[in-house]
Design a protein around this motif. Structure first.
Motif, PDB file in Angstrom:
ATOM      1  N   UNK A 126       0.854  -1.198   0.000  1.00 30.05           N
ATOM      2  CA  UNK A 126       0.000   0.000   0.000  1.00 30.05           C
ATOM      3  C   UNK A 126       0.884   1.241   0.000  1.00 30.05           C
ATOM      4  N   UNK A 127       0.649   2.112  -0.950  1.00 26.65           N
ATOM      5  CA  UNK A 127       1.447   3.318  -1.053  1.00 26.65           C
ATOM      6  C   UNK A 127       1.317   4.232   0.153  1.00 26.65           C
ATOM      7  N   UNK A 128       2.369   4.990   0.408  1.00 26.74           N
ATOM      8  CA  UNK A 128       2.409   5.860   1.580  1.00 26.74           C
ATOM      9  C   UNK A 128       2.010   7.295   1.286  1.00 26.74           C
ATOM     10  N   UNK A 129       1.942   7.657   0.011  1.00 28.54           N
ATOM     11  CA  UNK A 129       1.714   9.053  -0.366  1.00 28.54           C
ATOM     12  C   UNK A 129       0.326   9.242  -0.970  1.00 28.54           C
ATOM     13  N   UNK A 130      -0.376  10.232  -0.459  1.00 25.87           N
ATOM     14  CA  UNK A 130      -1.737  10.537  -0.918  1.00 25.87           C
ATOM     15  C   UNK A 130      -1.733  10.918  -2.392  1.00 25.87           C
ATOM     16  N   UNK A 131      -2.607  10.276  -3.148  1.00 24.25           N
ATOM     17  CA  UNK A 131      -2.785  10.565  -4.572  1.00 24.25           C
ATOM     18  C   UNK A 131      -1.481  10.461  -5.362  1.00 24.25           C
ATOM     19  N   UNK A 132      -0.767   9.400  -5.146  1.00 18.67           N
ATOM     20  CA  UNK A 132       0.508   9.226  -5.841  1.00 18.67           C
ATOM     21  C   UNK A 132       0.344   8.377  -7.091  1.00 18.67           C
ATOM     22  N   UNK A 133       1.327   8.523  -7.957  1.00 17.01           N
ATOM     23  CA  UNK A 133       1.380   7.685  -9.131  1.00 17.01           C
ATOM     24  C   UNK A 133       2.030   6.357  -8.803  1.00 17.01           C
ATOM     25  N   UNK A 134       2.172   5.495  -9.793  1.00 18.02           N
ATOM     26  CA  UNK A 134       2.830   4.214  -9.547  1.00 18.02           C
ATOM     27  C   UNK A 134       4.298   4.420  -9.192  1.00 18.02           C
ATOM     28  N   UNK A 135       4.827   3.588  -8.322  1.00 11.04           N
ATOM     29  CA  UNK A 135       6.215   3.725  -7.903  1.00 11.04           C
ATOM     30  C   UNK A 135       6.847   2.363  -7.703  1.00 11.04           C
ATOM     31  N   UNK A 136       8.145   2.267  -8.045  1.00 11.24           N
ATOM     32  CA  UNK A 136       8.890   1.032  -7.916  1.00 11.24           C
ATOM     33  C   UNK A 136       9.658   0.927  -6.608  1.00 11.24           C
ATOM     34  N   UNK A 137       9.666   1.980  -5.837  1.00  6.60           N
ATOM     35  CA  UNK A 137      10.528   2.039  -4.657  1.00  6.60           C
ATOM     36  C   UNK A 137       9.870   1.391  -3.450  1.00  6.60           C
ATOM     37  N   UNK A 138      10.556   0.449  -2.852  1.00  3.64           N
ATOM     38  CA  UNK A 138      10.043  -0.223  -1.664  1.00  3.64           C
ATOM     39  C   UNK A 138       9.736   0.779  -0.567  1.00  3.64           C
ATOM     40  N   UNK A 139      10.575   1.801  -0.444  1.00  2.70           N
ATOM     41  CA  UNK A 139      10.416   2.778   0.624  1.00  2.70           C
ATOM     42  C   UNK A 139       9.195   3.654   0.497  1.00  2.70           C
ATOM     43  N   UNK A 140       8.521   3.609  -0.642  1.00  4.40           N
ATOM     44  CA  UNK A 140       7.330   4.429  -0.846  1.00  4.40           C
ATOM     45  C   UNK A 140       6.056   3.660  -0.533  1.00  4.40           C
ATOM     46  N   UNK A 141       6.203   2.498   0.070  1.00  4.87           N
ATOM     47  CA  UNK A 141       5.059   1.708   0.529  1.00  4.87           C
ATOM     48  C   UNK A 141       5.177   1.536   2.039  1.00  4.87           C
ATOM     49  N   UNK A 142       4.073   1.719   2.734  1.00  4.11           N
ATOM     50  CA  UNK A 142       4.169   1.656   4.190  1.00  4.11           C
ATOM     51  C   UNK A 142       3.412   0.491   4.813  1.00  4.11           C
ATOM     52  N   UNK A 143       2.658  -0.238   4.031  1.00  8.73           N
ATOM     53  CA  UNK A 143       1.996  -1.436   4.548  1.00  8.73           C
ATOM     54  C   UNK A 143       2.147  -2.563   3.534  1.00  8.73           C
ATOM     55  N   UNK A 144       2.321  -3.758   4.072  1.00 12.22           N
ATOM     56  CA  UNK A 144       2.551  -4.933   3.248  1.00 12.22           C
ATOM     57  C   UNK A 144       1.652  -6.081   3.696  1.00 12.22           C
ATOM     58  N   UNK A 145       1.255  -6.882   2.710  1.00 12.48           N
ATOM     59  CA  UNK A 145       0.518  -8.086   3.036  1.00 12.48           C
ATOM     60  C   UNK A 145       1.446  -9.186   3.510  1.00 12.48           C
ATOM     61  N   UNK A 146       0.862 -10.313   3.844  1.00 15.23           N
ATOM     62  CA  UNK A 146       1.641 -11.432   4.373  1.00 15.23           C
ATOM     63  C   UNK A 146       2.276 -12.262   3.265  1.00 15.23           C
ATOM     64  N   UNK A 147       1.849 -12.051   2.042  1.00 11.75           N
ATOM     65  CA  UNK A 147       2.411 -12.763   0.901  1.00 11.75           C
ATOM     66  C   UNK A 147       1.623 -14.008   0.534  1.00 11.75           C
ATOM     67  N   UNK A 148       1.681 -14.338  -0.733  1.00  6.80           N
ATOM     68  CA  UNK A 148       1.048 -15.561  -1.235  1.00  6.80           C
ATOM     69  C   UNK A 148       2.026 -16.254  -2.175  1.00  6.80           C
ATOM     70  N   UNK A 149       2.147 -17.560  -2.024  1.00  6.98           N
ATOM     71  CA  UNK A 149       3.130 -18.320  -2.788  1.00  6.98           C
ATOM     72  C   UNK A 149       2.603 -18.605  -4.192  1.00  6.98           C
ATOM     73  N   UNK A 150       3.454 -18.339  -5.173  1.00  6.97           N
ATOM     74  CA  UNK A 150       3.189 -18.720  -6.560  1.00  6.97           C
ATOM     75  C   UNK A 150       4.321 -19.641  -7.001  1.00  6.97           C
ATOM     76  N   UNK A 151       3.955 -20.828  -7.436  1.00  5.98           N
ATOM     77  CA  UNK A 151       4.939 -21.798  -7.898  1.00  5.98           C
ATOM     78  C   UNK A 151       4.592 -22.213  -9.317  1.00  5.98           C
ATOM     79  N   UNK A 152       5.561 -22.056 -10.212  1.00  5.44           N
ATOM     80  CA  UNK A 152       5.367 -22.398 -11.620  1.00  5.44           C
ATOM     81  C   UNK A 152       6.277 -23.572 -11.948  1.00  5.44           C
ATOM     82  N   UNK A 153       5.673 -24.671 -12.329  1.00  8.19           N
ATOM     83  CA  UNK A 153       6.454 -25.863 -12.644  1.00  8.19           C
ATOM     84  C   UNK A 153       6.766 -25.911 -14.137  1.00  8.19           C
ATOM     85  N   UNK A 154       7.912 -26.497 -14.439  1.00  2.00           N
ATOM     86  CA  UNK A 154       8.330 -26.566 -15.856  1.00  2.00           C
ATOM     87  C   UNK A 154       7.828 -27.838 -16.512  1.00  2.00           C
TER      88      UNK A 154
END
Length: 126
Positions: free
Chosen positions: A98-126
């Motif tokens: 979740x972004x930390x800045x009100x009305x912001x554009x897309x951003x690649x920087x980890x530091x510009x997000x202040x909340x994170x989910x717990x994660x979900x595993x994606x596994x792709x088999x060959x």
């Protein structure tokens, strides 16, 4: 306080598709950029994609461009990640952020997000 809950991960064969969802609660979702990151075993967390608060702008890592699509439904406080043409190298834990800045554009920087989910595993088999 913001809570993010991801869902939709799983095991899929190469070339297949998955759709991840991230439901947000606790802060006005509509006015903040959202992002997806991933972390493979032994590697650093990396940017996958981001979407602006309005949904009008997006940004993608080169490795997923043309295969992944981010979208959001502000009425449902949910952001989605549609993943097509999956490859074994897409295997990772995927995190919603979740972004930390009100009305912001897309951003690649980890530091510009202040909340994170717990994660979900994606596994792709060959």
């Amino acid at each position: 306080q913001v809570q993010l809950v991801e869902s939709g991960g799983g095991l899929v064969q190469a070339g297949g598709s998955l759709r991840l969802s991230c439901a947000a609660s606790g802060r006005t979702f509509s006015y903040y950029a959202m992002g997806w990151f991933r972390q493979a075993p032994g590697k650093e967390r990396e940017f996958v994609t981001s979407i602006s608060w309005s949904g009008s702008s997006t940004s993608y890592a080169d490795s997923v461009k043309g295969r992944f699509t981010i979208s959001r439904d502000n009425a449902k406080n949910t952001v989605y990640l549609q993943m097509n043409s999956l490859k074994p190298e897409d295997t990772a834990v995927y995190y919603c952020a979740h972004g930390a800045t009100y009305r912001s554009g897309p951003t690649r920087r980890v530091g510009e997000y202040d909340y994170w989910g717990q994660g979900t595993q994606v596994t792709v088999s060959s």
